[in-house]
Design an enzyme around this catalytic site. Structure first.
Site, short mmCIF file in Angstrom:
data_model
loop_
_atom_site.label_atom_id
_atom_site.label_comp_id
_atom_site.label_asym_id
_atom_site.label_seq_id
_atom_site.Cartn_x
_atom_site.Cartn_y
_atom_site.Cartn_z
N THR A 101 32.70 41.05 38.34
CA THR A 101 32.98 40.62 39.72
C THR A 101 34.46 40.29 39.87
O THR A 101 35.04 39.63 39.01
CB THR A 101 32.13 39.40 40.09
N LEU A 152 33.55 33.54 37.70
CA LEU A 152 33.10 34.78 38.30
C LEU A 152 32.64 35.68 37.17
O LEU A 152 33.24 35.69 36.10
CB LEU A 152 34.25 35.47 39.07
N ASP A 153 31.59 36.45 37.40
CA ASP A 153 31.08 37.34 36.37
C ASP A 153 32.15 38.32 35.90
O ASP A 153 33.09 38.63 36.64
CB ASP A 153 29.88 38.15 36.88
N TYR A 154 31.97 38.82 34.71
CA TYR A 154 32.89 39.80 34.11
C TYR A 154 33.14 40.98 35.05
O TYR A 154 34.27 41.43 35.21
CB TYR A 154 32.26 40.29 32.80
N LYS A 168 41.05 37.44 40.57
CA LYS A 168 40.55 37.96 39.30
C LYS A 168 40.15 39.42 39.41
O LYS A 168 39.36 39.78 40.28
CB LYS A 168 39.35 37.14 38.81
#
Length: 243
Positions: free
Chosen positions: A105, A101-103, A67
């Site tokens: 990260t 996963l955070d935006y 990602k």
């Protein structure tokens, strides 16, 4: 092998409970024969019919995805932002990400259409390790890293013990690269853990998911997991080791 009611529910024909009712009422056939026993299991090669209509079954798929930053860990976003499934335009199966996963990260995620497998990997009781590399503003002293490893108090409770290692220090720029391995999956957990010891994470990347790593993949790339990798992940979740 999957339970018959699960196969019917996954095909979108009815809820699990309604599927059980249809089976008990004799409205389901497997390979041309009526089945009324709820514990019946079927394989991918079995022909399932509900009230005379064949059940179309998706093959189970498993993808390892790198990602990029600035992407939402979801299948859709009401604000029109890019989501992880945008990177799979040619995948016909209805896949979804395991965990998130955070935006801001980047790093490894697994996407699948196998709900049971997703639950195995996502639930914290199975203790699947995820390894991150964090670039932090400032240089944490050794006693603070030990505190991080032992677990820190957050607003939603104390974190489980972690593995923490200093990778490099840039004294001129006043920052450090720290590797941290956790098995929990709380919202923004790694960032909050560093904040708890007084440091801000500037950049965060998930380098490993269990034994899987980012080598060979660039941000935005994905590959299908091998059957052996899927089996290893199941074994790891169910037994705590690869044996």
């Amino acid at each position: 092998m999957d339970r018959l009611q699960k196969v019917i529910a996954q095909a979108g024909i009815a809820s699990r409970r309604k599927a059980e009712q249809l089976i008990e009422e004799g409205k389901v056939k497997v390979n041309g024969k009526i089945v009324t026993e709820l514990g019946t299991k079927v394989s991918a090669s079995d022909k399932v019919e509900v009230e005379g209509i064949p059940v179309e079954r998706e093959r189970k798929v498993y993808y390892l995805f790198y990602k990029p930053r600035g992407v939402i860990s979801a299948v859709e976003d009401d604000k029109g932002r890019k989501v992880v499934t945008d990177y799979f335009p040619f995948v016909e199966e209805r896949i979804f990400p395991i965990g998130r996963l955070d935006y801001d990260t980047s790093g490894l995620m697994i996407l699948t259409n196998d709900g049971e497998f997703a639950n195995l990997l996502a639930h914290p009781r199975y203790k699947i390790e995820k390894t991150y590399v964090a670039r932090v503003n400032g240089i944490p002293q050794r006693h603070l890293l030990k505190r991080l490893a032992a677990g820190v108090e957050l607003e939603d409770g104390k974190t489980a013990p972690a593995k923490v290692k200093e990778l490099s220090v840039d004294k001129k720029k006043g920052r450090a690269l720290i590797e941290i391995t956790i098995h929990e999956g709380r919202n923004r957990q790694v960032r909050r853990m560093f904040e708890a010891i007084g440091f801000q994470v500037q950049k965060l990347k998930r380098e490993r998911f269990a034994f899987l790593h980012t080598k060979g993949l660039n941000a935005g790339d994905y590959r299908e997991l091998t059957a052996h990798e899927v089996k290893q992940l199941r074994t790891l979740a169910e037994t705590g080791s690869l044996r």
